[in-house]
Design an enzyme around this catalytic site. Structure first.
Site, PDB file in Angstrom:
ATOM      1  CG  HIS A 159      -7.478 -10.007  -6.798  1.00  0.00           C
ATOM      2  ND1 HIS A 159      -8.134 -10.300  -5.618  1.00  0.00           N
ATOM      3  CD2 HIS A 159      -7.884  -8.762  -7.128  1.00  0.00           C
ATOM      4  CE1 HIS A 159      -8.891  -9.288  -5.250  1.00  0.00           C
ATOM      5  NE2 HIS A 159      -8.751  -8.320  -6.160  1.00  0.00           N
ATOM      6  CG  HIS A 176      -9.350  -4.678  -9.900  1.00  0.00           C
ATOM      7  ND1 HIS A 176     -10.688  -4.996  -9.966  1.00  0.00           N
ATOM      8  CD2 HIS A 176      -8.899  -5.208  -8.733  1.00  0.00           C
ATOM      9  CE1 HIS A 176     -11.029  -5.670  -8.878  1.00  0.00           C
ATOM     10  NE2 HIS A 176      -9.969  -5.821  -8.108  1.00  0.00           N
ATOM     11  CD  GLU A 201     -11.052  -5.415  -0.626  1.00  0.00           C
ATOM     12  OE1 GLU A 201     -12.090  -5.385  -1.314  1.00  0.00           O
ATOM     13  OE2 GLU A 201     -10.018  -4.761  -0.906  1.00  0.00           O
ATOM     14  CG  ASP A 226      -6.837  -5.529  -5.243  1.00  0.00           C
ATOM     15  OD1 ASP A 226      -7.658  -5.737  -6.162  1.00  0.00           O
ATOM     16  OD2 ASP A 226      -7.187  -5.251  -4.081  1.00  0.00           O
ATOM     17  CG  ASP A 227      -6.919  -1.934  -7.661  1.00  0.00           C
ATOM     18  OD1 ASP A 227      -7.494  -1.871  -8.767  1.00  0.00           O
ATOM     19  OD2 ASP A 227      -7.426  -2.452  -6.644  1.00  0.00           O
TER      20      ASP A 227
HETATM   21  N1  HPA Z   1     -11.897  -4.270  -3.898  1.00  0.00           N
HETATM   22  C1  HPA Z   1     -13.098  -4.105  -4.426  1.00  0.00           C
HETATM   23  N2  HPA Z   1     -13.287  -3.531  -5.601  1.00  0.00           N
HETATM   24  C2  HPA Z   1     -12.212  -3.124  -6.300  1.00  0.00           C
HETATM   25  C3  HPA Z   1     -10.955  -3.274  -5.798  1.00  0.00           C
HETATM   26  C4  HPA Z   1     -10.783  -3.887  -4.527  1.00  0.00           C
HETATM   27  O1  HPA Z   1      -9.668  -4.055  -3.990  1.00  0.00           O
HETATM   28  N3  HPA Z   1     -10.106  -2.759  -6.728  1.00  0.00           N
HETATM   29  C5  HPA Z   1     -10.855  -2.351  -7.765  1.00  0.00           C
HETATM   30  N4  HPA Z   1     -12.146  -2.555  -7.506  1.00  0.00           N
HETATM   31 ZN    ZN Z   2      -9.751  -6.529  -6.186  1.00  0.00          ZN
END
Ligand code: HPA
Ligand code: ZN
Length: 335
Positions: free
Chosen positions: A9, A11, A192, A270-271
Site C-alpha cells: 500500500h 502511492h 479508512e 501509504d504516503d
Molecule cells: N487514502 C485515500 N486516497 C489516497 C490516499 C489515502 O491514504 N493516499 C493517496 N490517495
Molecule cells: Zn492509500
C-alpha cells in the site's frame, strides 16, 4: 539488517519528498506556493484525508516528464530498500496527471524506467497498480482504463483511492468488471474514513482480493468474521492513520486487536513523504508503541509476501518467505 518485507500500500505520488519537489519544480519551471522546504513541511499538519489530498494533488504539479516519474520512483526504491523492502506493489493515480496534460504513456514509461530495473538496482521486485479516483465519475474511470490498454503488460491490477466518504465502491462496479475481464487484479481503499459497509461492498460489488486500510471493519464483528474466514488481507498504514486522524494516537491503533482477531494484516506506509515514515519506520513504530512481539512482527512480514501478487513468481515469494523465517531479531533492528 532490517526485517525483509513487502510493501502493498504505497502511492508513488505520496513519496515526493519536499527536496525533490523543489528540485523538479526548478527543472520544470513550476512555481510552488511555498518559499522553501521548511515552509512546505509546515503544511503537513493534516485535519483529515481531504486536507492531505489537497496538498498531495497540489504538489503533483512538479511531475511533468518521464524522467520526473523515474526519479520519483528511484528515490522511493532506494529508501524502501534501506528499510528491508524486497517487493513493492505501487499505486499510481493517472487521472491526476491526465488532468494536467501529462499522458498515460509519460507516467507509465517514466515509472518503468525505474521499476524495470528495480530488482537489479535496488533488490526490490515491483508491480504497478492503477488507481481510479473515486471522487471522479465512473465514466472517467472507464476512459482511464481505456487509456491504459497499451500499457497493460506493465500493470498488474487496479485500485480505488482519493476521498472515500460519499463515493461508495458500487459506483465503480462496471470498470472493475472490465478490469477483471482484462486479467487485472483488484484492490480498493475501503474503511479508512468510510463505514464498514464500504468494505463489504468492495468485496461483493468489485470483487477485490485485498482491502486497502479496512481499519473500520472492527466496528462490525460479522464483517471481521468474514474477513478472517475468507482470509482477505488488509493493508494497514499505522502512521498514515495517526497523521490523518483516523486514530487519536498510535497507542490507540487497533492493529494488536486485529491480529488477535485472526485478520490477515500487513503494515505499509501509504504516503511516506507526508506521514512521517517509510515501511520500516511503520514496523518500528508499531513495535515500540504497540509492543508487538517479534513473533507478531514476523507474522506481519510473512503476511506481506503471502498477500502480494507474486503468483507469477512463486520462486521469489518462497525465497522472501524463507528470508523472513530465517531473520534474527537483533537489538533495535526491526525497521
Ligand atoms: N487514502 C485515500 N486516497 C489516497 C490516499 C489515502 O491514504 N493516499 C493517496 N490517495
Ligand atoms: Zn492509500
Amino acid at each position: 539488517m532490517p526485517l525483509p518485507k513487502a510493501e502493498l500500500h504505497l502511492h508513488i505520488e505520496g513519496t515526493l519528498e519536499p527536496e525533490l519537489a523543489f528540485e523538479l519544480a526548478a527543472r520544470n519551471g513550476v512555481t510552488l506556493p511555498y518559499a522553501d522546504t521548511d515552509e512546505l513541511r509546515k503544511a503537513y499538519d493534516f485535519e483529515d484525508l481531504q486536507s492531505f489530498l489537497n496538498l498531495y494533488y497540489e504538489l503533483m504539479a512538479v511531475l511533468r516528464t518521464e524522467q520526473d516519474f523515474a526519479d520519483l520512483a528511484n528515490a522511493y526504491l532506494a529508501r524502501a530498500a534501506a528499510q528491508g523492502v524486497r517487493h513493492a506493489e505501487i499505486f499510481f493515480d493517472p487521472q491526476a496527471h491526465l488532468a494536467r496534460g501529462v499522458s498515460m504513456g509519460t507516467v507509465v514509461e517514466g515509472l518503468w524506467r525505474a521499476l524495470g530495473s528495480s530488482e537489479e538496482n535496488h533488490g526490490i521486485s515491483t508491480r504497478l497498480i492503477l488507481c481510479f479516483l473515486r471522487d471522479e465519475s465512473a465514466e472517467s474511470a472507464l476512459r482511464t482504463l481505456d487509456a491504459a490498454r497499451p500499457y497493460l503488460d506493465r500493470i498488474t491490477g487496479v485500485g480505488l483511492d482519493s476521498a472515500e466518504v460519499g463515493h461508495p465502491p458500487v459506483k465503480f462496479r462496471e470498470v472493475y468488471e472490465a478490469a477483471a475481464a482484462l486479467g487485472l487484479r483488484r484492490v480498493a481503499h475501503a474503511g479508512e474514513e468510510g463505514p464498514p459497509a464500504y468494505i463489504t461492498e468492495a468485496l461483493d460489488a468489485l470483487g477485490v482480493e485485498r482491502v486497502d486500510h479496512g481499519l473500520r471493519c472492527m466496528e462490525d464483528p460479522a464483517l471481521v468474521e468474514r474477513l478472517v474466514r475468507e482470509r482477505i488481507p488488509l493493508t494497514l498504514c499505522p502512521l498514515s492513520n495517526v497523521r490523518l486522524r483516523t486514530v487519536d494516537t498510535l497507542a490507540d491503533h487497533p492493529l494488536p486487536a486485529m491480529l488477535d482477531a485472526g485478520l490477515v494484516c500487513t503494515v505499509n506506509s501509504d504516503d511516506p513523504a507526508y506521514f512521517g515514515g517509510y515501511a520500516g519506520d511503520n514496523f518500528a513504530a508499531v513495535h515500540h508503541t504497540l509492543g508487538l512481539t517479534e513473533d507478531r512482527l514476523r507474522e506481519l512480514a510473512r503476511n506481506s509476501f503471502l498477500a502480494s501478487f507474486l503468483e507469477d513468481d512463486e520462486e521469489r515469494r518462497a525465497r522472501c518467505l524463507a528470508e523472513v523465517d530465517a531473520y534474527e531479531f537483533a537489538g533495535d533492528a526491526v525497521s
